[in-house]
Write an enzyme that holds these catalytic residues in place. Sequence first.
Site, PDB file in Angstrom:
ATOM      1  N   GLU A  25       0.856  -1.195   0.000  1.00 50.45           N
ATOM      2  CA  GLU A  25       0.000   0.000   0.000  1.00 50.45           C
ATOM      3  C   GLU A  25       0.889   1.242   0.000  1.00 50.45           C
ATOM      4  OE1 GLU A  25      -1.281   1.996   3.246  1.00 50.45           O
ATOM      5  OE2 GLU A  25      -0.761   0.520   4.783  1.00 50.45           O
ATOM      6  N   LYS A 157      -4.396  -1.464  14.078  1.00 48.32           N
ATOM      7  CA  LYS A 157      -3.716  -0.390  14.806  1.00 48.32           C
ATOM      8  C   LYS A 157      -4.187  -0.346  16.265  1.00 48.32           C
ATOM      9  CE  LYS A 157      -4.240   2.402  11.219  1.00 48.32           C
ATOM     10  NZ  LYS A 157      -4.043   1.636   9.986  1.00 48.32           N
TER      11      LYS A 157
HETATM   12  N1  PSU Z   1      -0.792   1.053   8.814  1.00 48.23           N
HETATM   13  C1  PSU Z   1       0.195   1.883   9.239  1.00 48.23           C
HETATM   14  N2  PSU Z   1       0.068   3.201   8.932  1.00 48.23           N
HETATM   15  C2  PSU Z   1      -0.964   3.678   8.160  1.00 48.23           C
HETATM   16  C3  PSU Z   1      -1.980   2.809   7.713  1.00 48.23           C
HETATM   17  C4  PSU Z   1      -1.832   1.499   8.086  1.00 48.23           C
HETATM   18  O1  PSU Z   1       1.144   1.428   9.894  1.00 48.23           O
HETATM   19  O2  PSU Z   1      -0.986   4.866   7.838  1.00 48.23           O
HETATM   20  C5  PSU Z   1      -3.124   3.294   6.847  1.00 48.23           C
HETATM   21  C6  PSU Z   1      -3.483   2.159   5.895  1.00 48.23           C
HETATM   22  O3  PSU Z   1      -3.418   2.649   4.582  1.00 48.23           O
HETATM   23  C7  PSU Z   1      -4.896   1.770   6.281  1.00 48.23           C
HETATM   24  C8  PSU Z   1      -5.441   3.088   6.721  1.00 48.23           C
HETATM   25  O4  PSU Z   1      -5.611   1.182   5.230  1.00 48.23           O
HETATM   26  O5  PSU Z   1      -4.360   3.619   7.488  1.00 48.23           O
HETATM   27  C9  PSU Z   1      -6.728   2.943   7.478  1.00 48.23           C
HETATM   28  O6  PSU Z   1      -7.410   4.153   7.497  1.00 48.23           O
HETATM   29  P1  PSU Z   1      -8.913   4.239   8.087  1.00 48.23           P
HETATM   30  O7  PSU Z   1      -8.776   3.936   9.533  1.00 48.23           O
HETATM   31  O8  PSU Z   1      -9.319   5.648   7.804  1.00 48.23           O
HETATM   32  O9  PSU Z   1      -9.728   3.237   7.328  1.00 48.23           O
END
Ligand code: PSU
Length: 301
Positions: A25, A157
Site C-alpha cells: 500500500e 492499529k
Molecule cells: N498502517 C500503518 N500506517 C498507516 C496505515 C496502516 O502502519 O498509515 C493506513 C493504511 O493505509 C490503512 C489506513 O488502510 O491507514 C486505514 O485508514 P482508516 O482507519 O481511515 O480506514
Amino acid sequence: MTSPVRVAPAVAAALTAGEPVVALESTVYSTLGLPEPHNRQTYQACAAAIAEAGAVGALTAIIDGVPTVGVDDIEPLLSATAKVAARDLAVAVSQKWPVGVTTVGASLTLASHAGIDVFATGGIGGVHRGAAVTGDISGDLPVIARYPIVTVCAGAKSFLDLPRTLELLETLGVAVVGFGTDELPAFTGASSGLAVPNRCDSAAQVADLLKAQKALGLGGVLVCVPPPQPIDQAQLDDATETAEARADEAEVRGPARTPYVLAAIAELTNGASVTANTALVLNNARVAADIAVAAATPYDE
Ligand code: PSU
Ligand code: MN
C-alpha cells in the site's frame, strides 16, 4: 472495456512467469502514515528486503488518474495528502486525481485486479473506539474479506477497538492467523491480550492455507505478525488515551482520524511509536516476501 489499472512491466512479467510478487500500500509511506524521512527510508528498506527474498515488490497508488500497480518513483507519494480508500478509487479515476495514496482496502482491490496473491502493510484499519456512537469502521475490513489475498500485518492499529475488530473479522469470514503466535499482536504494542483463532508457523503453511482458501472459493487471509520492536505498553496506552481525547476534542472524524491519531501518538511518545512502526512495516514486508516465494514454489520442486 479495457482495465483502467496500469500494471508495471516488471510486475506483469513476474506474474506471467509465476514468480513471487508482493503488493504494498502507499498511505503508510506518505506523511499520512509516517513522518519524513522515515517514510522514504522505510519504503526503500521494504523494497530492498522484498528483492533480497527473491520477490518483486509492487507499490500501489494513483498516478495521473491511473490506478497503478508497481509505482517506480515513490517521491510524489511521500507528501501526497489524497488518501484513496476503496470507495474513492473510481472517483480518482473519473476525476483524474494527479496523485493519491492507497489504503489497505484500495491497494487490495488493485492487487486483485493485477492477480497478486500477497500484500503487506503495517497495521490494518478496523473498528474505532467509540464506533458504537460514531459508526467509524475502516473500509479495509470488507475488502480484506472479499479477495483471496494474504494480507500481512501486525494486527490492527493499537488505538482501535481490537476485540470488536476481531469480532467483525469473524463475522466477515476472514481467516485470521497468528504468525508464530497465539495472540493478536497490537501493532506498535507487543500484545493485545486477545487470542487469535488460528496460527501458522511458517511461510509454507500460509501458502498452503491460501491455496485451500482459493480452492474453496473463499476470501481473505489475515496474517498477524508480532512487531519486532514493540514500545512499552504503559507508554503506548497513555499516549493512545491522550491522542484519542485530542482527536475527540478537535472533532477529527472520517479518513482524517487515523492519520491524526498516528501523528499524535508519535509526538506523545517522542518518536518511539515511529521507530516501532517502521520496524514492523519492514518485518511484515519480509514475511510477505517469504510467503509469496513459498506460494510460487511448485510442490515438486
Ligand atoms: N498502517 C500503518 N500506517 C498507516 C496505515 C496502516 O502502519 O498509515 C493506513 C493504511 O493505509 C490503512 C489506513 O488502510 O491507514 C486505514 O485508514 P482508516 O482507519 O481511515 O480506514
Ligand atoms: Mn474511518
